[in-house]
Enzyme design. Structure first.
Site, mmCIF file in Angstrom:
data_model
loop_
_atom_site.group_PDB
_atom_site.id
_atom_site.type_symbol
_atom_site.label_atom_id
_atom_site.label_comp_id
_atom_site.label_asym_id
_atom_site.label_seq_id
_atom_site.Cartn_x
_atom_site.Cartn_y
_atom_site.Cartn_z
ATOM 1 N N GLY A 129 0.841 -1.195 0.000
ATOM 2 C CA GLY A 129 0.000 0.000 0.000
ATOM 3 C C GLY A 129 0.872 1.238 0.000
ATOM 4 C CD GLU A 164 1.655 -0.066 -3.282
ATOM 5 O OE1 GLU A 164 0.597 0.607 -3.265
ATOM 6 O OE2 GLU A 164 1.696 -1.259 -2.932
ATOM 7 N N GLY A 195 -2.866 6.586 -6.133
ATOM 8 C CA GLY A 195 -3.824 7.668 -6.380
ATOM 9 C C GLY A 195 -3.373 8.577 -7.509
ATOM 10 N N GLY A 216 -5.969 5.373 1.720
ATOM 11 C CA GLY A 216 -5.810 6.817 1.687
ATOM 12 C C GLY A 216 -5.057 7.193 0.433
ATOM 13 C CG HIS A 217 -5.966 6.501 -3.166
ATOM 14 N ND1 HIS A 217 -6.871 5.940 -4.027
ATOM 15 C CD2 HIS A 217 -5.236 5.499 -2.691
ATOM 16 C CE1 HIS A 217 -6.667 4.638 -4.056
ATOM 17 N NE2 HIS A 217 -5.697 4.342 -3.252
ATOM 18 C CB THR A 241 -6.860 1.738 9.251
ATOM 19 O OG1 THR A 241 -7.986 0.948 8.854
ATOM 20 C CG2 THR A 241 -5.721 1.534 8.275
ATOM 21 C CB THR A 275 -6.284 -5.197 4.354
ATOM 22 O OG1 THR A 275 -7.518 -4.559 4.706
ATOM 23 C CG2 THR A 275 -6.265 -5.550 2.871
ATOM 24 C CB SER A 277 5.756 9.383 -10.253
ATOM 25 O OG SER A 277 5.355 10.505 -9.510
ATOM 26 C CB VAL A 278 10.141 13.158 -11.360
ATOM 27 C CG1 VAL A 278 10.884 12.018 -12.033
ATOM 28 C CG2 VAL A 278 9.381 13.990 -12.396
ATOM 29 N N GLY A 279 7.432 13.692 -8.972
ATOM 30 C CA GLY A 279 6.853 14.700 -8.076
ATOM 31 C C GLY A 279 5.378 14.418 -7.917
HETATM 32 P P1 IMP Z 1 -7.122 -2.874 8.098
HETATM 33 O O1 IMP Z 1 -7.242 -2.867 6.620
HETATM 34 O O2 IMP Z 1 -7.532 -1.567 8.731
HETATM 35 O O3 IMP Z 1 -7.808 -4.043 8.727
HETATM 36 O O4 IMP Z 1 -5.568 -3.040 8.477
HETATM 37 C C1 IMP Z 1 -4.845 -4.234 8.216
HETATM 38 C C2 IMP Z 1 -3.415 -3.910 7.806
HETATM 39 O O5 IMP Z 1 -3.425 -3.304 6.526
HETATM 40 C C3 IMP Z 1 -2.692 -2.932 8.725
HETATM 41 O O6 IMP Z 1 -1.326 -3.264 8.768
HETATM 42 C C4 IMP Z 1 -2.866 -1.598 8.023
HETATM 43 O O7 IMP Z 1 -1.868 -0.668 8.384
HETATM 44 C C5 IMP Z 1 -2.751 -2.047 6.579
HETATM 45 N N1 IMP Z 1 -3.439 -1.139 5.646
HETATM 46 C C6 IMP Z 1 -4.755 -1.042 5.420
HETATM 47 N N2 IMP Z 1 -5.011 -0.116 4.484
HETATM 48 C C7 IMP Z 1 -3.826 0.352 4.089
HETATM 49 C C8 IMP Z 1 -3.422 1.308 3.090
HETATM 50 O O8 IMP Z 1 -4.218 1.907 2.374
HETATM 51 N N3 IMP Z 1 -2.088 1.514 2.975
HETATM 52 C C9 IMP Z 1 -1.165 0.836 3.717
HETATM 53 N N4 IMP Z 1 -1.493 -0.057 4.649
HETATM 54 C C10 IMP Z 1 -2.811 -0.303 4.824
#
Ligand code: IMP
Length: 425
Positions: free
Chosen positions: A11, A13, A16, A39-40, A127, A236, A410-412
């Site tokens: 995640g 990366e 978005g 979160g994007h 989260t 997740t 991507s450079v910015g």
């Molecule tokens: P959950 O998705 O809230 O149940 O979290 C499970 C795991 O996935 C945890 O380690 C979170 O930090 C990770 N995680 C969930 N969504 C994201 C994301 O969008 N980016 C990075 N890590 C994520």
């Protein structure tokens, strides 16, 4: 054409930005899994938009944005996200929510927090948005779906059934229980607001495919967080891999044309779990600050490490990735010597895959290839061949190792700070 964006790491990366970039050429952008755990960040004309539940196409007014059946949605958070966009001047958008998507209820959020406390040292570091408990109820067949909002009598039945179990669970966790009337009346309020958006999105998507529309399926999280193929249990509760799109969006697997794997030029992780290339030094601190490596959803500082191509190779294998997008390459400016992990040593053996058990992954030692760093600012370069030689070498190695072409560099953070190396259209 039907495109899929898949995060190849854990995640964050930079999906978005590429989604937003490609979205400009799309008719539909669709989220197919996860919820507001994602979160994007998108930067358009200097404005930063932080999206969680909404698809990244929402900023462009001519795109249909779909939240498909595989997603879980917190309706209160969704409505709040929409009002934040409106405050920033985004008033015109087209949003469809699958009638089969599941609703994250307040008790899911309470239970997410309660499970983490009960797990103690074994906690996942979620989260705490209620994602896991909502998917649990989906699998237990006591979930509440968006279509239930449109049938008040049926909703009554569903909520009554759910509360029998959920209130018992809350009591066991020493958490306050919920009154049926409070939740029911709130759901009816939400129904009034969201009703125009709730449809069978599978039908909309299939019609669009038949009409040869351009569609982008936007994965949240990354391959190593996949419930099926990630580093379980530190994952997740859904699958962000391209192969989960058909099921989670109600389309045929035959309809996917191209998969774009998003790769951050280094590695980050939020939450618990093994991290083979993790760094605990100044390099990590520099990358964290330059790359703003703090969670969009939870604001937690992200753990940082060198690029791990064993992980990305696994993502390419699982997702059938056609093109790579190399993200946050500019963040590596000023790092004198760089490393890329090309294999692991596990109990004396060299392997090039991520083992299935946490104890094995924890025992893996990274085997690195060294690269020269560079000092030049690359954020204004718009042609791959004008990048410093050291940077080209780093990227060429990734392309060769993964046997997959790089399409974007991507450079910015801004849309225009994207080098097109290969045309994907
Ligand atoms: P959950 O998705 O809230 O149940 O979290 C499970 C795991 O996935 C945890 O380690 C979170 O930090 C990770 N995680 C969930 N969504 C994201 C994301 O969008 N980016 C990075 N890590 C994520």
């Amino acid at each position: 054409m039907v495109f899929v964006i898949q995060g190849t790491q854990r995640g964050d990366e930079g999906k978005g930005k590429i989604t937003d970039y490609i979205a400009q050429k799309m008719d539909i952008v669709c989220r197919f899994q996860g919820g507001n755990n994602a979160g994007h960040s998108i930067v358009v004309n200097g404005n930063r938009f932080a999206l969680s539940s909404l698809p990244s196409g929402i900023i462009s007014s001519n795109i249909t944005n779909i939240i498909a059946n595989g997603c879980v949605v917190n309706p209160d958070a969704l409505i709040k996200e929409i009002s934040t966009l409106k405050e920033k001047g985004i008033n015109k958008f087209n949003l469809l929510i699958s009638n089969k998507a599941h609703i994250i209820m307040p008790y899911h959020i309470d239970l997410d927090g309660a499970y983490e406390v009960l797990l103690g040292n074994e906690s996942i570091g979620t989260t705490k948005k209620g994602i896991g408990p909502c998917y649990m109820d989906k699998a237990s067949r006591i979930g509440i779906r968006f279509c239930d909002l449109l049938e008040p009598e049926y909703l009554k039945k569903r909520l009554t059934t759910a509360l029998i179990i959920k209130n018992k669970e809350l009591e066991m966790c020493n958490k306050p229980t919920y009154k049926f009337e409070d939740l029911y009346s709130h759901l009816l309020e939400l129904a009034k607001i969201l009703k125009p958006h709730i449809v069978d999105t599978s039908i909309v998507l299939n019609e669009a495919i038949n009409d040869k529309k351009q569609i982008l399926f936007e994965g949240a999280q990354g391959t190593m967080l996949c419930l099926e193929n990630g580093t379980y249990p530190f994952v997740t509760s859904s699958s962000p891999i391209a192969s989960s799109v058909p099921l989670n969006a109600g389309i045929s697997p035959k309809n996917i044309d191209k998969v774009i794997g998003i790769v951050k030029a280094y590695t980050t992780r939020v939450g618990e779990g093994p991290f083979v290339t993790e760094l605990h030094d100044k390099v990590a601190d520099n990358i964290r600050e330059l790359g703003h490596e703090y969670g969009v959803v939870t604001h937690r500082p992200r753990r940082v490490g060198y690029l791990d191509l064993v992980v990305v190779k696994q993502a390419c294998r699982l997702g059938g990735i056609d093109y790579l997008a190399m993200m946050l390459v500019d963040v590596l400016t000023g790092i004198k010597s760089l490393k890329i992990c090309v294999s692991y040593e596990l109990d004396g053996k060299i392997i090039d895959y991520v083992p299935s058990t946490i104890s094995e992954v924890t025992r893996c030692k990274p085997i690195y290839k060294d690269f020269c760093g560079r000092d030049e600012d690359i954020s204004n370069i718009n042609n791959f061949y004008n990048l410093p030689k050291e940077c080209q070498n780093y990227l060429n190695f990734i392309e060769e190792y993964l046997k997959t072409p790089i399409a974007f560099v991507s450079v910015g953070p801004e849309r225009e700070k994207t080098i097109i190396k290969k045309d994907i259209f």
